[in-house]
Each structure stands twice: as structure tokens, then as C-alpha cells.
Scaffold this active site. Sequence first.
Site, PDB file in Angstrom:
ATOM      1  N   ARG A  55       0.915  -1.217   0.106  1.00  0.00           N
ATOM      2  CA  ARG A  55      -0.021   0.003   0.053  1.00  0.00           C
ATOM      3  C   ARG A  55       0.752   1.200  -0.057  1.00  0.00           C
ATOM      4  O   ARG A  55       0.496   2.529  -0.264  1.00  0.00           O
ATOM      5  CB  ARG A  55      -0.877  -0.191   1.233  1.00  0.00           C
ATOM      6  N   TYR A 108     -16.373  20.871 -10.842  1.00  0.00           N
ATOM      7  CA  TYR A 108     -16.967  19.635 -11.652  1.00  0.00           C
ATOM      8  C   TYR A 108     -17.869  18.678 -10.913  1.00  0.00           C
ATOM      9  O   TYR A 108     -17.998  18.753  -9.512  1.00  0.00           O
ATOM     10  CB  TYR A 108     -15.545  18.454 -11.702  1.00  0.00           C
ATOM     11  N   ASP A 180      -8.242  21.873  -8.497  1.00  0.00           N
ATOM     12  CA  ASP A 180      -8.468  20.963  -9.387  1.00  0.00           C
ATOM     13  C   ASP A 180      -7.726  21.222 -10.936  1.00  0.00           C
ATOM     14  O   ASP A 180      -8.228  22.106 -11.374  1.00  0.00           O
ATOM     15  CB  ASP A 180      -9.918  20.569  -9.844  1.00  0.00           C
ATOM     16  N   LYS A 205      -7.536  11.860 -17.437  1.00  0.00           N
ATOM     17  CA  LYS A 205      -7.765  12.680 -18.787  1.00  0.00           C
ATOM     18  C   LYS A 205      -6.371  12.561 -19.541  1.00  0.00           C
ATOM     19  O   LYS A 205      -6.145  11.674 -20.205  1.00  0.00           O
ATOM     20  CB  LYS A 205      -8.124  14.078 -18.310  1.00  0.00           C
TER      21      LYS A 205
END
Length: 392
Positions: A55, A108, A180, A205
Site C-alpha cells: 500500500r 466538476y 483541481d 484525462k
Amino acid sequence: MKKDTKIIHAGRDKKWTGQAVSPPVYHASTILFDTVADLKEGLRTFKQKRMFYGRRGTPTHFAFRDAMTQLEGGHDCLVYPSGIAAVSAALLSFLSSGDHLLMVDTCYGPTRALCNKVLKRMGIETSYYNPMVGSDIGDLIKDNTKAIFCESPGSLTMEIQDIPAISKVAKEKDIVVMLDNTYGNLMNFNPFDHGVDISIQSATKYIVGHSDAMLGTVSATETLWPRLQDNSYFMGQTAAPDDIYLAMRGLKTLSQRIKHHEQSALKVAEWLKDQDVVEKVLHPAFSDCPGHEIWKRDFNGSNGLFSFTLKEKEGSDTAITALLDHFKLFKMGYSWGGFESLVMSFYDLKRERDLNLWDDYGPLVRLHVGLEDVDDLIADLDYGLAHYKKAL
Ligand SMILES: *Cc1c(COP(=O)(O)O)cnc(C)c1O
């Protein structure tokens, strides 16, 4: 060195890649310690980039995190299984019950849902502010305001925020500025040069760039890094090495792809501006885009994403259906940033936003201009618009 050069070499360190050019996909949950001395060394240094437990990451993670930091700035970067996981990790790392968050009204959509559903349930209050607020953000700050969240350009409507002005006010009051930066994508905007403390990206993206993996990143200043790292680990946030490998692969062509997306999108946007059914083209490089002067001052360019509105307001669903159903190259789909062109519409900006900044405009269509030949794309739009007009 220019970013075009840096991006080619970013993240390549023999510690992570060995003799290979690109980092191998390094799968691991359990990491073995040969001796008690090794274990003790691990317990002392597990927060650094070293193998300790799956992790905490493997060399695939470390190479990508290094690459992100070299290109985006900040002290270090963490990876998450999606962009919205990165948004939630950033918010939950720095907000507690009783705190107040200032969120840009043009965020968003799922970020808004996170605030209105999850943060609210946890006793964190959100108020939405006008993206053009600039230094007047000071008037909205309350005693319990702990973070200001920005997204520039605004989702769908493309307003450019004055981030240096906002962060100047925030710094005076010790408030964390989060951005963002998905549109900024490493090439178009350098968040840490403009006063941002926490930069978030949906690497899904442009960084992955091929519409075949989901990933998020959060980069932080040195001061905020320990809290981000600890909280993300406590919440079990990590990402799969296979997806990071795809992001690392996508990253290498990012600067060249962005240049192509930018040039084609500008040409398409100019063409759309001349179409009689089009009301307004919403593109930061156009002088009538809110915040265009700020974009010129702060951004290094634009990319393939922009929107336009249509003049016809009433009963236009049938016509927009005809438009979208007749495209051959502009495929209908959420998301953007891949190599392909995309279109989406049927947004309800009056219902989905808190401030009434959007009452005057007609229906909005968002485009992502891909890497196809731009004249083919314009022909596709021309064909779609002919069907749109017929159906009006
Ligand atoms: C897509 C997107 C996200 C969410 O990213 P996922 O990887 O889809 O979870 C967040 N912010 C912006 C601006 C986006 O476009």
C-alpha cells in the site's frame, strides 16, 4: 530545461527502472525483510519512497510520483485510483467537522456531490463562490473557513480564476488553497508558481491520454505533505501499478499531444464562431471568455477542451438530438483528454449550480477535440449542424 525535454526524462531513476527506459510494472503486496536490521530500517523510513508494504507503493509508483513532482512542482505527489478519489482525499485530509469550505460554483459535478452529500453528513459546511471573485474572496471567508477550492477553467463554462489573488488572501488567513488542475495537465498551468498549496489532477484525462485507465494525483507543498500522506494512507488510498504504468506511458507524449489538441481546438473554435446557430464559443483563448486576461497572464496555453452555446433556447432538445446523433467522429461520452474527439450536451446548468450566473445562455455543447485531422473534424461538425438546423 524546457518542459518538452523534462517530460521525456522525468521519473527515470535507476532505483526504480533499473537499466530499462520506462519503469517496469512492479506488483507487490508483501515485502520481505531479510534481517531484523532491514526491518528496523524499514520501520524508520517507511514514509520515504522505499519498499515496505504494497500500500506504500512499489518502484512503479515511485517513478510516476517523481515524474509528477518534477513536472508539476510541489514537494511530493500521491496517486489515487481515480480523479474524484484524489479530490476526496485532499478535502478529507484538511477538513474536519465544524469547518467551512469555499468551493467554486463552477466545479466538476461529482465534486459538488461530494461536498453536498459526504462532507455535509460529516458536519463540514460548503458555500459556493463566483469563479470571477478574485481578491473579493476575503468577504466570504468565515472564522471556520479552512480551505478554498478552485477549478480553472470552470467546468463546462470555462471561466478563468484569479488564483494568485485568491491565494494571496488565503495565505494571510492560513487557509489551504486547493486546485483541481486537471485542465492544467502539467503543460498548461503550473499551480505551485501561482500560490496553490494542493494540486489535484484526474490523470484519467490527458496524462493517461488513451481513455483506458483511471487515476488521480494530489501534489502538495512541503508544509502540507505530511498531513496529506498520513491521511491518504489511513484511508487506504493507493492505485494499481498497471494503471500507473499506463499513466507513465501516456505522460511521455503529453506535451506533443497537448500542442496538437490546442491547435486543432483553436481552429474548430474559430470555425464554430462563424456559424449562425452558435451563440457563444466558450474558450479561454478568446477575448470574450471571462478571465481571458488572467489566462494570458498565468497559463502556458490551452488544449482540446471547450464548449459552445446555441442561440435557440426553447424546444431545442430534438434539434440537439439530431446534432449529436449525426456526428461520425465526435463520439458521445463523458470524460475527455484521450486521443479521440468527444461531444456531450443536455447539461442543466440552472439546476446544477448554486449561483445564477448562467441564466442568459442557450443550451451548451462541450467538445473535446481529438487528434484526428482537423478538417475532417470540421466537416463532421458541419454535417451535424446541418441536421441540427433541419430539426429546429
Ligand atoms: C474527470 C474529472 C475529474 C474526476 O476524475 P475521474 O478520474 O473521472 O474520477 C475531476 N475533475 C475534473 C475537472 C475532471 O474533468
